[in-house]
Motif scaffolding. Sequence first.
Motif, PDB file in Angstrom:
ATOM      1  N   LEU A   1     -97.894 -74.706  67.532  1.00 30.35           N
ATOM      2  CA  LEU A   1     -97.978 -75.421  66.258  1.00 30.35           C
ATOM      3  C   LEU A   1     -97.540 -76.883  66.375  1.00 30.35           C
ATOM      4  O   LEU A   1     -96.518 -77.191  66.982  1.00 30.35           O
ATOM      5  CB  LEU A   1     -97.095 -74.711  65.230  1.00 30.35           C
ATOM      6  CG  LEU A   1     -97.086 -75.266  63.810  1.00 30.35           C
ATOM      7  CD1 LEU A   1     -98.414 -74.992  63.120  1.00 30.35           C
ATOM      8  CD2 LEU A   1     -95.943 -74.660  62.998  1.00 30.35           C
ATOM      9  N   ILE A   2     -98.349 -77.778  65.791  1.00 23.27           N
ATOM     10  CA  ILE A   2     -97.932 -79.170  65.625  1.00 23.27           C
ATOM     11  C   ILE A   2     -97.802 -79.440  64.129  1.00 23.27           C
ATOM     12  O   ILE A   2     -98.738 -79.185  63.370  1.00 23.27           O
ATOM     13  CB  ILE A   2     -98.950 -80.159  66.233  1.00 23.27           C
ATOM     14  CG1 ILE A   2     -98.988 -80.035  67.754  1.00 23.27           C
ATOM     15  CG2 ILE A   2     -98.614 -81.605  65.824  1.00 23.27           C
ATOM     16  CD1 ILE A   2     -99.995 -80.966  68.421  1.00 23.27           C
ATOM     17  N   ILE A   3     -96.640 -79.915  63.704  1.00 20.74           N
ATOM     18  CA  ILE A   3     -96.471 -80.322  62.314  1.00 20.74           C
ATOM     19  C   ILE A   3     -96.615 -81.831  62.266  1.00 20.74           C
ATOM     20  O   ILE A   3     -95.825 -82.566  62.847  1.00 20.74           O
ATOM     21  CB  ILE A   3     -95.116 -79.863  61.744  1.00 20.74           C
ATOM     22  CG1 ILE A   3     -95.009 -78.339  61.840  1.00 20.74           C
ATOM     23  CG2 ILE A   3     -94.981 -80.311  60.284  1.00 20.74           C
ATOM     24  CD1 ILE A   3     -93.648 -77.785  61.434  1.00 20.74           C
ATOM     25  N   ASN A   4     -97.665 -82.270  61.595  1.00 20.24           N
ATOM     26  CA  ASN A   4     -98.043 -83.683  61.603  1.00 20.24           C
ATOM     27  C   ASN A   4     -97.644 -84.352  60.292  1.00 20.24           C
ATOM     28  O   ASN A   4     -97.586 -83.708  59.256  1.00 20.24           O
ATOM     29  CB  ASN A   4     -99.563 -83.757  61.807  1.00 20.24           C
ATOM     30  CG  ASN A   4    -100.038 -85.146  62.171  1.00 20.24           C
ATOM     31  OD1 ASN A   4     -99.248 -86.007  62.568  1.00 20.24           O
ATOM     32  ND2 ASN A   4    -101.322 -85.382  62.046  1.00 20.24           N
ATOM     33  N   ARG A   5     -97.409 -85.628  60.366  1.00 16.08           N
ATOM     34  CA  ARG A   5     -97.166 -86.478  59.194  1.00 16.08           C
ATOM     35  C   ARG A   5     -95.950 -86.057  58.372  1.00 16.08           C
ATOM     36  O   ARG A   5     -95.974 -86.072  57.149  1.00 16.08           O
ATOM     37  CB  ARG A   5     -98.416 -86.515  58.319  1.00 16.08           C
ATOM     38  CG  ARG A   5     -99.614 -87.042  59.085  1.00 16.08           C
ATOM     39  CD  ARG A   5    -100.855 -86.975  58.307  1.00 16.08           C
ATOM     40  NE  ARG A   5    -100.820 -87.955  57.231  1.00 16.08           N
ATOM     41  CZ  ARG A   5    -101.832 -88.125  56.381  1.00 16.08           C
ATOM     42  NH1 ARG A   5    -102.895 -87.386  56.482  1.00 16.08           N
ATOM     43  NH2 ARG A   5    -101.750 -89.025  55.458  1.00 16.08           N
ATOM     44  N   ILE A   6     -94.897 -85.678  59.082  1.00 16.01           N
ATOM     45  CA  ILE A   6     -93.676 -85.333  58.366  1.00 16.01           C
ATOM     46  C   ILE A   6     -92.980 -86.621  57.914  1.00 16.01           C
ATOM     47  O   ILE A   6     -93.034 -87.636  58.610  1.00 16.01           O
ATOM     48  CB  ILE A   6     -92.770 -84.443  59.243  1.00 16.01           C
ATOM     49  CG1 ILE A   6     -91.783 -83.688  58.377  1.00 16.01           C
ATOM     50  CG2 ILE A   6     -92.054 -85.230  60.334  1.00 16.01           C
ATOM     51  CD1 ILE A   6     -91.621 -82.248  58.755  1.00 16.01           C
TER      52      ILE A   6
END
Lengths: 264, 99
Positions: free
Chosen positions: A169-174
């Motif tokens: 998983l990549i969590i983007n634009r945090i």
Amino acid sequence: MGETIVVTSGKGGVGKTTTTANLGTALAFAGYKVVMIDTDIGLRNLDVVLGLENRIVYDIVDVTHGNCRLKQALIKDKRFSSLFLLPAAQTKDKTAISPLEMEDLCDDLKEDYDYILIDCPAGIERGFHNAIAGADKAIVVTTPEVSAVRDADRIIGLLESADLRDPKLIINRIRPRMVKDGNMMDIEDIVDILAVELIGVVPEDEKIIISTSKGEPAVMDAVSKAGEAYRRIAQRIRGEEVPLMNLEVSNPIMETLRRLIGMR
Amino acid sequence: MLWELLYRLLGRNSSNPRIDAKERLRLVLVHDRASISPYLMNRLKEELIQAISKYMVIDEDGMEVCLDQDDQEVALIASIPIKMIKRDYMDNIHIRESS
């Protein structure tokens, strides 16, 4: 023998193409031979993000239909001689290629390249099934929004039923500031709910917009925070253990106070 | 009381968007995941039958297993008519406990 990684998300606009471009560039920068495949037939964009739109002669459909040889369709990157793009066709639709053709294509590429990164289109229809057909591993990109995480959950289910287990998983634009103020979900909330392994967190960064405007991936920008995050993800793909980026925001008033009383 | 007043004075809402988001997401996913496959429900039913049959004889044809959903939660509802409770199983437990 190379490895094929599909970059997918379900929901559109969460950063699949940006992620593919940056990871491909970072891996090539580290000395690997890399091909990026744009499977978003009819809505191609990876070429633009990489600044290679003017160099396209043949595309993926030309290859699978036998109009040209695979090598003729591969576009060499401007910056790295070991980085290539296989562009999507713009005037056809998703049915122009089949999952079986994708598998063959990936098998061919794996013989000559270390990493094959597949940029998956949004949605769960034919384009998705084409994109995952030849993949050994999967990366799921999401943003910290309810809608994006919900779609990521659906995609993870579909990947697992297609035997692509343990997607990363990549969590983007945090946005660390908004997380701190309790206005959006944090990394641990999302990992907790999706129950998959996290491979990286990318902060919201205006440099990404600038890099897309210029057609130069942000990993090439030494001061871009998002670029730094992508460089770390590329290291993890190569099997290195690197810590997550420190995204903590400091309170400027408290910082000044602490400095005044000599706490740091 | 005092805290509530303080919070209101500071203009803070008692609801926290981060917690709201997580809770809404959790609920929507329970629904999404629950509605995915009848195949899974069937397997669950078969395994339930296996487990229960160790203790009692049940009417498999009259058995109903379903998910009941409302806005707040999803529950697994099972209606399982019992034909007979196995005496030998009870006896076995007594023997094991007394030995």
